[in-house]
Motif scaffolding. Structure first.
Motif: not given
Lengths: 173, 180
Positions: B163-169, A72-76
């Motif tokens: 949550y959508k960005p997490l689901r998309d990833n 969670t600390g970083k974006s992909y």
């Protein structure tokens, strides 16, 4: 064995391994520490599900890689794969034994570092496991796909990296 | 006790174990408490429904009471299911499987949401079926549906940004792992 005792044992046996994985994904010490703690939390959370079916090291790698994907600390997009010149299995990416000239090696290394950071998150995960010296079978076990599929993916990444580093002049093996 | 040798990565094990245990129980215990509350309400409100029915002799009062009990039962089941889900979070699954579970978890409309919707509608029906309703039916329905639609919109906005960005990833990674 009590959960706490098992946790302590896993930690004492795998602490270096976890720290290496954290270093692959974070350049600064604070982020490494945060991710390290998150991996430990996830090891604790998942410990009740450990049935001993796979080697404990493979199990630890799974938790570490899965944590890196959901860290969670970083974006992909910001996530980078950091490698050191002393990384033991670095030559396994290049498959090039002729890299003897120091300057050329350094230049190649910098280029390689840049290209590695252009890879997708999944490709970075595959490469980090390869740098850890895991076999194709073990990588397949961590990621959850079959061994031939891992081989194809690794081969594709290697080819892509070689193309970028040599300007497409190398021959496919 | 320090886990690591390097200065920057020192982690106090005792402190950490405290955190771990807290993490372990946070969501799971919250859901467990909610579940227990509803399981207490179920027999209590069943008795109240029957007492009320014997007082008024109105069948609609009994139905209204039992609708409320049914709503509590659905809430108890949903919270029980969430408790189980949080208790069994497993990061040691193969990455592909973990991603698939995450994509499922972050879906805006899960099967469990249908049960919650059903419970809310049962509660609404219960309040309006009574022989002596607390509020005017039309007005209460306008208020109910306004709050209901607003709650859904707020829920979807939170989902879209959190949550959508997490689901998309997760979906993108699944597609990449499964493709060649």
């Amino acid at each position: 064995m009590k959960k706490e005792d098992l946790f302590n044992q896993i930690l004492s046996d795998n602490s270096d391994r976890i720290q290496r994985i954290c270093r692959y994904y974070n350049s600064n010490a604070e982020d490494q520490k945060d991710m390290y703690q998150e991996v430990l939390i996830n090891i604790w959370k998942s410990l009740d599900q450990f049935k001993g079916k796979s080697a404990i090291s493979t199990w630890v790698y799974r938790v570490a890689v899965n944590t890196s994907l959901s860290f969670t600390g970083k974006s992909y997009r910001e996530m980078q794969l950091i490698i050191n010149t002393d990384t033991q299995n670095l030559s396994s990416i290049l498959d090039n034994e002729d890299l003897e000239i120091k300057k050329k090696e350094e230049k190649q290394f910098n280029l390689l570092q840049n290209e590695l950071n252009m890879l997708s998150v999944i490709d970075k995960a595959l490469i980090s496991l390869m740098l850890e010296g895991l076999s194709m079978r073990e990588i397949a076990d961590v990621i959850g796909i079959n061994e031939p599929n891992v081989k194809v993916k690794i081969h594709r990444i290697k080819t892509q990296l070689k193309n970028k580093l040599t300007g497409g002049k190398h021959e496919l093996k | 006790m320090n886990l690591n040798k390097t200065k920057n990565e020192k982690v106090n094990l005792d402190q950490l174990l405290g955190k771990l245990k807290k993490e372990d129980s946070n969501y799971s215990n919250l859901c467990k408490r909610m579940k227990i509350v509803y399981w207490i309400f179920i027999p209590l409100y069943t008795i109240i429904a029957f007492i009320h029915y014997f007082d008024t002799k109105e069948l609609t009062d009994l139905i209204a009471g039992l609708f409320l009990v049914a709503a509590f039962l659905l809430f108890a089941l949903v919270f029980g299911s969430y408790q189980k889900e949080y208790k069994n979070v497993d990061y040691s699954l193969p990455t592909l499987l973990m991603l698939k579970q995450a994509a499922k978890r972050y879906h805006p409309f899960r099967k469990k949401s249908i049960l919650i919707l059903l419970a809310v509608f049962l509660m609404n029906a219960s309040f309006n079926l009574r022989s002596q309703p607390l509020f005017n039916t039309v007005e209460s329905q306008i208020v109910f549906f306004s709050i209901f639609i607003l709650a859904i919109i707020i829920g979807l906005i939170i989902w879209y940004f959190k949550y959508k960005p997490l689901r998309d990833n997760a979906l993108a990674n699944i597609a990449e792992i499964e493709g060649n």
